[in-house]
Design a protein around this motif. Structure first.
Motif, PDB file in Angstrom:
ATOM      1  N   GLY A 122       0.807  -1.224   0.000  1.00  0.00           N
ATOM      2  CA  GLY A 122       0.000   0.000   0.000  1.00  0.00           C
ATOM      3  C   GLY A 122       0.834   1.265   0.000  1.00  0.00           C
ATOM      4  N   SER A 123       2.166   1.129   0.183  1.00  0.00           N
ATOM      5  CA  SER A 123       3.057   2.294   0.176  1.00  0.00           C
ATOM      6  C   SER A 123       3.902   2.282  -1.092  1.00  0.00           C
ATOM      7  CB  SER A 123       3.966   2.278   1.409  1.00  0.00           C
ATOM      8  OG  SER A 123       3.206   2.315   2.597  1.00  0.00           O
ATOM      9  N   ASP A 124       4.493   3.432  -1.420  1.00  0.00           N
ATOM     10  CA  ASP A 124       5.289   3.566  -2.631  1.00  0.00           C
ATOM     11  C   ASP A 124       6.773   3.518  -2.289  1.00  0.00           C
ATOM     12  OD1 ASP A 124       5.365   4.386  -5.609  1.00  0.00           O
ATOM     13  OD2 ASP A 124       6.687   5.836  -4.632  1.00  0.00           O
ATOM     14  N   ALA A 125       7.495   2.596  -2.913  1.00  0.00           N
ATOM     15  CA  ALA A 125       8.916   2.396  -2.607  1.00  0.00           C
ATOM     16  C   ALA A 125       9.760   3.608  -2.997  1.00  0.00           C
ATOM     17  CB  ALA A 125       9.435   1.149  -3.309  1.00  0.00           C
ATOM     18  N   MET A 126       9.475   4.208  -4.135  1.00  0.00           N
ATOM     19  CA  MET A 126      10.275   5.347  -4.588  1.00  0.00           C
ATOM     20  C   MET A 126      10.095   6.537  -3.650  1.00  0.00           C
ATOM     21  SD  MET A 126      11.769   3.977  -7.109  1.00  0.00           S
ATOM     22  CE  MET A 126      12.620   5.346  -7.898  1.00  0.00           C
ATOM     23  N   ASP A 127       8.878   6.748  -3.189  1.00  0.00           N
ATOM     24  CA  ASP A 127       8.601   7.832  -2.242  1.00  0.00           C
ATOM     25  C   ASP A 127       9.324   7.575  -0.923  1.00  0.00           C
ATOM     26  OD1 ASP A 127       7.287  10.194  -1.204  1.00  0.00           O
ATOM     27  OD2 ASP A 127       5.925   8.859  -0.137  1.00  0.00           O
ATOM     28  N   ALA A 128       9.261   6.304  -0.453  1.00  0.00           N
ATOM     29  CA  ALA A 128       9.921   5.951   0.806  1.00  0.00           C
ATOM     30  C   ALA A 128      11.433   6.104   0.688  1.00  0.00           C
ATOM     31  CB  ALA A 128       9.555   4.517   1.194  1.00  0.00           C
ATOM     32  N   ALA A 129      12.011   5.639  -0.420  1.00  0.00           N
ATOM     33  CA  ALA A 129      13.458   5.717  -0.625  1.00  0.00           C
ATOM     34  C   ALA A 129      13.934   7.161  -0.739  1.00  0.00           C
ATOM     35  CB  ALA A 129      13.851   4.929  -1.865  1.00  0.00           C
ATOM     36  N   SER A 130      13.104   7.991  -1.343  1.00  0.00           N
ATOM     37  CA  SER A 130      13.455   9.401  -1.494  1.00  0.00           C
ATOM     38  C   SER A 130      13.471  10.100  -0.140  1.00  0.00           C
ATOM     39  CB  SER A 130      12.453  10.090  -2.429  1.00  0.00           C
ATOM     40  OG  SER A 130      12.746  11.471  -2.534  1.00  0.00           O
TER      41      SER A 130
END
Length: 214
Positions: free
Chosen positions: A115-123
């Motif tokens: 449900g979460s976005d990996a690219m957003d989290a990594a950024s």
């Protein structure tokens, strides 16, 4: 005992062996591949990782293909200590590159919680910035491709790149409401696709994680 290195840096150390002033303190290196090294950060993370690898007698080969698997479960800043620290990843990538591994043979890959976005989290975690600094690709595992493998009669759909590379597991230690603690073993769960993860956690995660590691 109080140790002093060739640069005059001092470090207290607990030991069961008796020493006197001017004795040399020599750390014993691992004799088997099953060994674990636990190293305290004295001055910086880079030196701690180097020391850990030296104690294990571990060396990378220049032709190795590496998948670095950090833990970036949530979109959170590094000071919140939820995800792998970007300073740790920075030091780890430096060591890999100093081992003459080509940057195109290194892949940093993760998927955020369902449900979460990996690219957003990594950024937000500062991980993307570190990858860009060294020109190393970051991959969102949730995008695949996946390959089905079987372990002890249980089928897993696994990120295909993880099956063709040496995995450097780089988690962060934290509490976990379901399995007590999140660390290296729990970090492997997100190498599986969403359907496999849901099945693992709903059925019996304590038994499924060891099967996945195997």
């Amino acid at each position: 005992i109080l140790l002093q290195d060739e640069f005059g840096n001092k470090l207290p150390k607990k030991t069961m062996k008796e020493y006197i002033i001017n004795d040399n303190y020599v750390q014993q290196k691992a004799k088997t591949q099953d060994a674990v090294s636990a190293v305290k950060i004295k001055y910086d993370i880079y030196e701690a990782i180097k020391e850990s690898l030296e104690l294990l007698n571990f060396n990378f080969n220049s032709d190795d293909k590496i998948l670095v698997k950090p833990s970036i479960a949530y979109a959170a800043y590094s000071y919140q200590a939820i995800n792998t620290n970007p300073e740790f990843l920075d030091a780890l990538l430096r060591i890999l590159l100093e081992s003459e591994i080509k940057k195109e043979n290194i892949l940093v890959a993760e998927q955020a919680l369902i449900g979460s976005d990996a690219m957003d989290a990594a950024s937000k975690a500062g991980i993307l910035e570190v990858c860009k600094k060294y020109g190393i690709e970051f991959a969102d595992i949730s995008k695949g491709p996946f390959e089905e493998i079987e372990s002890d009669g249980y089928k897993f759909s696994i990120f295909k790149e993880a099956l063709n590379r040496k995995i450097v597991n780089a988690p962060i230690m934290k509490t976990n409401f379901q399995i007590g603690i999140s660390g290296a073993l729990e970090n492997l769960a997100r190498l599986a696709d969403e359907q496999t993860q849901r099945k693992m956690y709903f059925e019996d995660i304590e038994r499924k994680l060891p099967k996945l590691a195997r």
